[in-house]
Design a protein around this motif. Structure first.
Motif, mmCIF file in Angstrom:
data_model
loop_
_atom_site.group_PDB
_atom_site.id
_atom_site.type_symbol
_atom_site.label_atom_id
_atom_site.label_comp_id
_atom_site.label_asym_id
_atom_site.label_seq_id
_atom_site.Cartn_x
_atom_site.Cartn_y
_atom_site.Cartn_z
ATOM 1 N N LEU A 185 0.826 -1.209 0.000
ATOM 2 C CA LEU A 185 0.000 0.000 0.000
ATOM 3 C C LEU A 185 0.856 1.253 0.000
ATOM 4 O O LEU A 185 0.516 2.263 -0.618
ATOM 5 N N SER A 186 1.984 1.186 0.717
ATOM 6 C CA SER A 186 2.860 2.353 0.822
ATOM 7 C C SER A 186 3.547 2.665 -0.507
ATOM 8 O O SER A 186 4.101 3.759 -0.670
ATOM 9 N N ARG A 187 3.495 1.726 -1.437
ATOM 10 C CA ARG A 187 4.090 1.934 -2.754
ATOM 11 C C ARG A 187 3.021 2.148 -3.820
ATOM 12 O O ARG A 187 3.297 2.104 -5.009
ATOM 13 N N GLY A 188 1.775 2.355 -3.360
ATOM 14 C CA GLY A 188 0.721 2.711 -4.288
ATOM 15 C C GLY A 188 -0.174 1.587 -4.757
ATOM 16 O O GLY A 188 -0.958 1.773 -5.695
ATOM 17 N N GLU A 189 -0.120 0.421 -4.124
ATOM 18 C CA GLU A 189 -1.029 -0.653 -4.526
ATOM 19 C C GLU A 189 -2.473 -0.217 -4.276
ATOM 20 O O GLU A 189 -2.793 0.383 -3.252
ATOM 21 N N ASP A 190 -3.360 -0.543 -5.207
ATOM 22 C CA ASP A 190 -4.768 -0.192 -5.071
ATOM 23 C C ASP A 190 -5.358 -0.805 -3.814
ATOM 24 O O ASP A 190 -5.066 -1.961 -3.475
ATOM 25 N N VAL A 191 -6.223 -0.043 -3.155
ATOM 26 C CA VAL A 191 -6.894 -0.556 -1.965
ATOM 27 C C VAL A 191 -7.687 -1.808 -2.308
ATOM 28 O O VAL A 191 -7.724 -2.766 -1.522
ATOM 29 N N ARG A 192 -8.305 -1.828 -3.479
ATOM 30 C CA ARG A 192 -9.118 -2.991 -3.849
ATOM 31 C C ARG A 192 -8.256 -4.240 -3.998
ATOM 32 O O ARG A 192 -8.706 -5.358 -3.674
ATOM 33 N N ASP A 193 -7.017 -4.066 -4.461
ATOM 34 C CA ASP A 193 -6.136 -5.224 -4.622
ATOM 35 C C ASP A 193 -5.657 -5.738 -3.269
ATOM 36 O O ASP A 193 -5.535 -6.949 -3.067
ATOM 37 N N THR A 194 -5.370 -4.813 -2.359
ATOM 38 C CA THR A 194 -4.978 -5.230 -1.009
ATOM 39 C C THR A 194 -6.124 -5.958 -0.331
ATOM 40 O O THR A 194 -5.918 -6.997 0.318
ATOM 41 N N ALA A 195 -7.336 -5.438 -0.474
ATOM 42 C CA ALA A 195 -8.503 -6.074 0.148
ATOM 43 C C ALA A 195 -8.725 -7.475 -0.394
ATOM 44 O O ALA A 195 -8.981 -8.428 0.364
ATOM 45 N N ARG A 196 -8.582 -7.624 -1.707
ATOM 46 C CA ARG A 196 -8.812 -8.944 -2.306
ATOM 47 C C ARG A 196 -7.694 -9.922 -1.965
ATOM 48 O O ARG A 196 -7.945 -11.128 -1.789
ATOM 49 N N THR A 197 -6.479 -9.403 -1.834
ATOM 50 C CA THR A 197 -5.365 -10.275 -1.458
ATOM 51 C C THR A 197 -5.519 -10.772 -0.026
ATOM 52 O O THR A 197 -5.431 -11.979 0.244
ATOM 53 N N LEU A 198 -5.733 -9.833 0.914
ATOM 54 C CA LEU A 198 -5.847 -10.230 2.316
ATOM 55 C C LEU A 198 -7.024 -11.177 2.533
ATOM 56 O O LEU A 198 -6.970 -12.064 3.398
ATOM 57 N N SER A 199 -8.086 -11.011 1.744
ATOM 58 C CA SER A 199 -9.258 -11.884 1.877
ATOM 59 C C SER A 199 -8.938 -13.330 1.538
ATOM 60 O O SER A 199 -9.643 -14.248 1.968
ATOM 61 N N ARG A 200 -7.866 -13.555 0.758
ATOM 62 C CA ARG A 200 -7.450 -14.929 0.427
ATOM 63 C C ARG A 200 -6.597 -15.558 1.531
ATOM 64 O O ARG A 200 -6.399 -16.774 1.535
ATOM 65 N N TYR A 201 -6.083 -14.715 2.446
ATOM 66 C CA TYR A 201 -5.168 -15.207 3.478
ATOM 67 C C TYR A 201 -5.812 -15.296 4.864
ATOM 68 O O TYR A 201 -5.451 -16.171 5.654
ATOM 69 N N VAL A 202 -6.677 -14.346 5.200
ATOM 70 C CA VAL A 202 -7.199 -14.240 6.566
ATOM 71 C C VAL A 202 -8.723 -14.283 6.556
ATOM 72 O O VAL A 202 -9.357 -14.104 5.515
ATOM 73 N N GLU A 203 -9.294 -14.505 7.744
ATOM 74 C CA GLU A 203 -10.760 -14.616 7.850
ATOM 75 C C GLU A 203 -11.434 -13.314 8.266
ATOM 76 O O GLU A 203 -12.656 -13.248 8.361
ATOM 77 N N GLY A 204 -10.648 -12.266 8.542
ATOM 78 C CA GLY A 204 -11.219 -10.982 8.919
ATOM 79 C C GLY A 204 -10.126 -9.927 8.978
ATOM 80 O O GLY A 204 -8.951 -10.256 9.159
ATOM 81 N N VAL A 205 -10.515 -8.652 8.799
ATOM 82 C CA VAL A 205 -9.550 -7.557 8.831
ATOM 83 C C VAL A 205 -10.091 -6.434 9.708
ATOM 84 O O VAL A 205 -11.240 -6.013 9.557
ATOM 85 N N ILE A 206 -9.252 -5.970 10.628
ATOM 86 C CA ILE A 206 -9.571 -4.859 11.520
ATOM 87 C C ILE A 206 -8.700 -3.690 11.087
ATOM 88 O O ILE A 206 -7.477 -3.800 11.068
ATOM 89 N N VAL A 207 -9.331 -2.576 10.719
ATOM 90 C CA VAL A 207 -8.616 -1.463 10.087
ATOM 91 C C VAL A 207 -8.672 -0.215 10.955
ATOM 92 O O VAL A 207 -9.738 0.160 11.453
ATOM 93 N N ARG A 208 -7.518 0.434 11.121
ATOM 94 C CA ARG A 208 -7.430 1.706 11.839
ATOM 95 C C ARG A 208 -6.605 2.644 10.962
ATOM 96 O O ARG A 208 -5.403 2.462 10.810
ATOM 97 N N ASN A 209 -7.284 3.632 10.368
ATOM 98 C CA ASN A 209 -6.553 4.508 9.456
ATOM 99 C C ASN A 209 -7.162 5.903 9.437
ATOM 100 O O ASN A 209 -8.070 6.225 10.202
ATOM 101 N N HIS A 210 -6.668 6.740 8.554
ATOM 102 C CA HIS A 210 -7.090 8.138 8.516
ATOM 103 C C HIS A 210 -8.388 8.338 7.743
ATOM 104 O O HIS A 210 -9.222 9.143 8.138
ATOM 105 N N SER A 211 -8.563 7.645 6.657
ATOM 106 C CA SER A 211 -9.642 7.953 5.722
ATOM 107 C C SER A 211 -10.802 6.974 5.826
ATOM 108 O O SER A 211 -10.654 5.775 5.550
ATOM 109 N N HIS A 212 -11.961 7.492 6.168
ATOM 110 C CA HIS A 212 -13.152 6.649 6.215
ATOM 111 C C HIS A 212 -13.538 6.181 4.819
ATOM 112 O O HIS A 212 -13.980 5.036 4.636
ATOM 113 N N THR A 213 -13.343 7.040 3.831
ATOM 114 C CA THR A 213 -13.643 6.668 2.449
ATOM 115 C C THR A 213 -12.785 5.488 2.008
ATOM 116 O O THR A 213 -13.260 4.563 1.330
ATOM 117 N N TRP A 214 -11.510 5.507 2.407
ATOM 118 C CA TRP A 214 -10.604 4.391 2.106
ATOM 119 C C TRP A 214 -11.133 3.098 2.715
ATOM 120 O O TRP A 214 -11.144 2.044 2.065
#
Length: 306
Positions: free
Chosen positions: A78-107
């Motif tokens: 993500l820090s190198r510009g990977e699309d949020v949608r690609d990160t979401a789809r990747t992590l969904s293949r590895y883990v059963e849930g994601v807890i997010v704490r960040n700056h942007s609600h839209t993100w």
């Protein structure tokens, strides 16, 4: 179908009360949690620093038989510009849930849209639903069914916590008075959501710029930091907020039995005096402890429904 917890309105009033009341039963040992997290891997994807949120979630996941992976955004692609949608789809293949704490609600909304596993909001610039779910439990633990009759005053900046208090008042049918300076009020979208929910639950939401009016005869006074994480020091904003400091003089207008809440960390000497903070510290740290208990039941609920 997966259940996300991006905003407080992702659960309905019946579900919200179920989580609060079950939290009490689990905390007091009258009921046991299910094993729904056993063997599951949950990622904590954080941009912002954290003490209570990170530790309470990691301990909760561990105690429920799951495994947590702490991921700092700066160490991911993500820090190198990977699309949020690609990160979401990747992590969904590895883990059963994601807890997010960040700056942007839209993100976060975009992440949740593309993730195929439950996503939990652990704080954004607009919303802090886990905090408020826990705060309502803390009040229910003290007041029980009378919690709907007490006067709750939020005093200070119209930030993400203030926004979520508006929704909580509507969702649970509470009486909330919000005092913020002109120009530093809550988000109108969250205000409308809280008012809409209040039409069904009997909640009452009042906004004012007068802190004394808000805390007059209040049972509970709640405050939060005036400058959120990552914000530059803004002297104009701080000057506007100084009359909203929770101090002895302001509390003299509340009920003698008033309780003070703070979601922490506190900037003592700004939004609250050290004297007041220490006087109510036991209740404030019970409030912090309850993040652990409430989030256990929240995760049980989300994963059983997903």
């Amino acid at each position: 179908m997966k259940r996300d917890f991006v905003d407080l309105w992702n659960i309905d009033p019946d579900e919200a009360w179920y989580i609060v009341k079950r939290t009490g039963n689990v905390k007091e040992g009258r009921e046991e949690l299910s094993d729904v997290l056993r063997g599951k891997n949950l990622a904590l994807l954080f941009t912002k620093p954290s003490t209570r949120t990170r530790v309470s979630f990691e301990v909760a996941i561990n105690q429920m038989g799951g495994n947590s992976l702490f991921l700092q955004e700066g160490q991911l692609q993500l820090s190198r510009g990977e699309d949020v949608r690609d990160t979401a789809r990747t992590l969904s293949r590895y883990v059963e849930g994601v807890i997010v704490r960040n700056h942007s609600h839209t993100w976060l909304e975009e992440f949740a849209k593309w993730a195929t596993v439950p996503v939990i909001n652990a704080l954004t610039d607009k919303s802090h639903p886990c905090q408020l779910l826990s705060d309502v439990f803390t009040l229910y633990e003290r007041f029980r069914e009378e919690v709907k009759d007490i006067k709750i005053a939020y005093v200070g900046d119209g930030n993400n916590v203030c926004n979520t208090w508006l929704v909580a008042a509507g969702l649970f049918g509470l009486n909330l008075f919000v005092a913020t300076p002109e120009g530093y009020g809550p988000d109108s979208y969250y205000l409308q959501a809280g008012q809409d929910l209040s039409n069904f639950t009997g909640g009452n939401i009042y906004l004012t710029t007068n802190p004394i009016e808000a805390v007059r005869e209040a049972d509970v006074v709640y405050t939060d930091v005036w400058l959120s994480m990552g914000d530059d020091r803004d002297e104009e904003k701080l000057n506007a907020l100084r009359p909203y400091q929770v101090n002895e003089e302001l509390l003299s207008h509340a009920k003698e039995s008033v309780l003070v809440m703070h979601c922490l960390p506190a900037k003592k000497g700004e939004e609250i005096t050290e004297e007041v903070f220490e006087r109510y510290s036991d209740f404030i740290f019970t409030q912090a402890e309850n993040r652990l208990h409430t989030q256990k039941v929240l995760m049980e609920f989300l994963f059983e429904k997903s």
